[in-house]
Motif scaffolding. Structure first.
Motif, short mmCIF file in Angstrom:
data_model
loop_
_atom_site.label_atom_id
_atom_site.label_comp_id
_atom_site.label_asym_id
_atom_site.label_seq_id
_atom_site.Cartn_x
_atom_site.Cartn_y
_atom_site.Cartn_z
N THR A 191 42.48 -0.06 48.92
CA THR A 191 42.21 1.56 48.49
C THR A 191 43.29 2.27 47.61
OG1 THR A 191 43.51 2.54 50.39
CG2 THR A 191 41.15 1.75 50.95
N ALA A 192 42.72 3.31 47.05
CA ALA A 192 43.56 3.90 46.10
C ALA A 192 44.97 4.70 46.93
CB ALA A 192 42.70 5.14 45.43
N ASP A 193 44.81 4.99 48.21
CA ASP A 193 45.77 5.31 48.88
C ASP A 193 46.78 4.07 49.18
OD1 ASP A 193 44.20 4.58 50.79
OD2 ASP A 193 44.54 6.50 51.97
N ASN A 194 46.63 3.00 48.78
CA ASN A 194 47.37 1.83 49.09
C ASN A 194 47.38 1.19 50.24
OD1 ASN A 194 48.87 1.99 46.54
ND2 ASN A 194 49.93 3.66 47.13
N LYS A 195 45.99 1.12 50.97
CA LYS A 195 45.86 0.38 52.16
C LYS A 195 45.07 -0.77 51.72
CE LYS A 195 46.92 3.90 55.02
NZ LYS A 195 48.01 4.60 54.68
N ILE A 196 45.43 -1.91 52.46
CA ILE A 196 44.70 -3.16 52.21
C ILE A 196 44.27 -3.46 53.66
CG2 ILE A 196 46.96 -4.41 52.56
CD1 ILE A 196 45.81 -6.25 50.35
N SER A 197 43.03 -4.12 53.52
CA SER A 197 42.42 -4.54 54.95
C SER A 197 41.44 -5.68 54.38
CB SER A 197 41.63 -3.52 55.50
OG SER A 197 40.68 -3.02 54.61
N ILE A 198 40.99 -6.50 55.43
CA ILE A 198 40.04 -7.51 55.25
C ILE A 198 38.75 -6.91 55.76
CG2 ILE A 198 39.50 -9.89 56.43
CD1 ILE A 198 42.39 -10.71 56.30
N VAL A 199 37.65 -6.90 55.15
CA VAL A 199 36.43 -6.35 55.55
C VAL A 199 35.37 -7.55 55.31
CG1 VAL A 199 36.87 -3.96 54.80
CG2 VAL A 199 36.11 -5.56 53.20
N ASP A 200 34.37 -7.13 56.42
CA ASP A 200 33.10 -8.22 56.22
C ASP A 200 32.09 -7.54 55.16
OD1 ASP A 200 34.11 -9.93 58.12
OD2 ASP A 200 33.31 -8.51 59.77
N VAL A 201 31.54 -8.13 54.20
CA VAL A 201 30.44 -7.67 53.28
C VAL A 201 29.73 -8.71 53.18
CG1 VAL A 201 30.57 -6.99 51.10
CG2 VAL A 201 32.58 -6.59 52.06
N ASP A 202 28.38 -8.21 53.02
CA ASP A 202 27.23 -9.15 52.88
C ASP A 202 26.83 -9.16 51.39
OD1 ASP A 202 24.90 -10.68 52.67
OD2 ASP A 202 23.47 -9.01 53.96
N PHE A 203 27.31 -10.23 50.53
CA PHE A 203 27.40 -10.12 49.20
C PHE A 203 26.09 -10.63 48.87
CE2 PHE A 203 31.94 -10.68 49.54
CZ PHE A 203 32.49 -9.70 48.50
N SER A 204 25.15 -10.98 49.41
CA SER A 204 23.86 -11.17 49.25
C SER A 204 22.92 -9.95 49.32
CB SER A 204 23.08 -12.42 49.91
OG SER A 204 22.92 -11.62 51.42
N ASN A 205 23.38 -8.91 49.56
CA ASN A 205 22.67 -7.75 49.71
C ASN A 205 23.33 -6.39 48.87
OD1 ASN A 205 21.87 -4.91 50.44
ND2 ASN A 205 21.37 -5.90 52.58
N ASN A 206 22.73 -5.98 47.84
CA ASN A 206 23.58 -4.96 47.07
C ASN A 206 23.64 -3.81 47.64
OD1 ASN A 206 23.55 -6.57 44.77
ND2 ASN A 206 21.57 -6.02 43.77
N ARG A 207 22.55 -3.32 48.63
CA ARG A 207 22.90 -2.19 49.26
C ARG A 207 24.31 -2.30 50.38
NH1 ARG A 207 23.14 2.71 49.24
NH2 ARG A 207 21.18 2.75 47.83
N ALA A 208 24.50 -3.35 50.92
CA ALA A 208 25.64 -3.63 51.73
C ALA A 208 26.91 -3.43 50.80
CB ALA A 208 25.55 -4.89 52.33
N ILE A 209 26.97 -3.99 49.75
CA ILE A 209 28.00 -3.96 48.66
C ILE A 209 28.44 -2.50 48.34
CG2 ILE A 209 28.93 -4.59 46.47
CD1 ILE A 209 27.29 -7.10 46.71
N MET A 210 27.23 -1.82 48.14
CA MET A 210 27.52 -0.26 47.71
C MET A 210 28.10 0.79 49.20
SD MET A 210 23.90 0.43 45.26
CE MET A 210 24.09 2.18 45.40
N ASP A 211 27.58 0.03 50.05
CA ASP A 211 28.08 0.73 51.32
C ASP A 211 29.39 0.71 51.53
OD1 ASP A 211 25.40 1.78 51.90
OD2 ASP A 211 24.88 0.26 53.54
N ALA A 212 29.86 -0.58 51.15
CA ALA A 212 31.35 -1.03 51.56
C ALA A 212 32.09 -0.54 50.62
CB ALA A 212 31.51 -2.50 51.44
N MET A 213 31.60 -0.20 49.34
CA MET A 213 32.45 0.46 48.15
C MET A 213 32.24 2.02 48.26
SD MET A 213 34.41 -1.34 46.56
CE MET A 213 34.64 -0.30 45.35
N GLY A 214 31.03 2.54 48.90
CA GLY A 214 30.67 4.06 48.78
C GLY A 214 30.03 4.46 47.56
N GLY A 215 29.29 3.49 47.06
CA GLY A 215 28.47 3.75 45.85
C GLY A 215 28.25 2.49 45.01
N PRO A 216 27.67 2.93 43.72
CA PRO A 216 27.79 2.01 42.90
C PRO A 216 28.85 1.08 42.29
CG PRO A 216 26.57 3.74 41.96
CD PRO A 216 27.52 4.17 43.19
N VAL A 217 28.75 -0.10 41.97
CA VAL A 217 30.05 -0.89 41.83
C VAL A 217 29.81 -1.60 40.44
CG1 VAL A 217 30.40 -1.41 44.29
CG2 VAL A 217 29.13 -3.13 42.60
#
Length: 169
Positions: free
Chosen positions: A55-81
């Protein structure tokens, strides 16, 4: 990542079936792979894989993302990527890695992401990365095939050692 292996084999089998549509071996293999994929989906819910988010505030984490689903990627990022690949990413990780950036970062009142800016090549091009990023790796022969970074815990530790100001989320 067994599911990624199964999906690659399924795609290879589909290509082989296009060449030999009457092959009973390829038909049986397709049925078996379909069954294994469905079992894995049933067991794990969706095709989520572990990857790293910074994150921009210098936090790092391991997250689960469904890379086969564009909506899931956008949800993980908070918008278009926007997907970027840089020499800095390759040189740091010593393997192909790409960054998914918040495409709307420049439209919002968002602070620069120090780590992502460095990995984007800020030192040479003076263009900062704004907002959060997710890291991924190519997962196949097609351009859009992605998966989480391999061994995310180790790569996260590597990032935290290099960028001492990072904190776990």
């Amino acid at each position: 990542m067994i599911i990624n292996f199964l999906l690659r084999k399924y795609k290879q089998n589909e290509l082989a079936l296009e060449q030999e549509p009457t092959s009973s071996l390829f038909q049986k293999r397709k049925e078996a792979l379909t069954e294994l994929i469905l079992l894995d989906l049933e067991h794990n819910g969706v095709l989520k894989v572990k990857t790293i988010k910074i994150t921009a505030d210098n936090k790092i984490s391991i997250v689960d993302v469904d890379f086969s689903n564009n909506r899931a990627i956008m949800d993980a990022m908070g918008g278009p990527v926007e997907v970027v690949v840089t020499d800095e990413l390759y040189n740091f990780f010593k393997c192909p890695v790409l960054m998914m950036l918040d495409k709307n970062g420049y439209k919002k009142d968002v602070i620069a992401n120090t780590v992502a800016s460095f990995l984007y090549g800020y030192i040479e091009n003076a263009v900062p990365v704004l907002g959060d990023v997710i890291l991924a790796q190519p997962a196949g022969e097609r351009k859009g095939d992605l998966e989480g970074v391999g061994e995310p815990e180790e790569k996260m530790q590597m990032l935290m050692q290099r960028f001492g100001f990072l904190e776990t989320a």
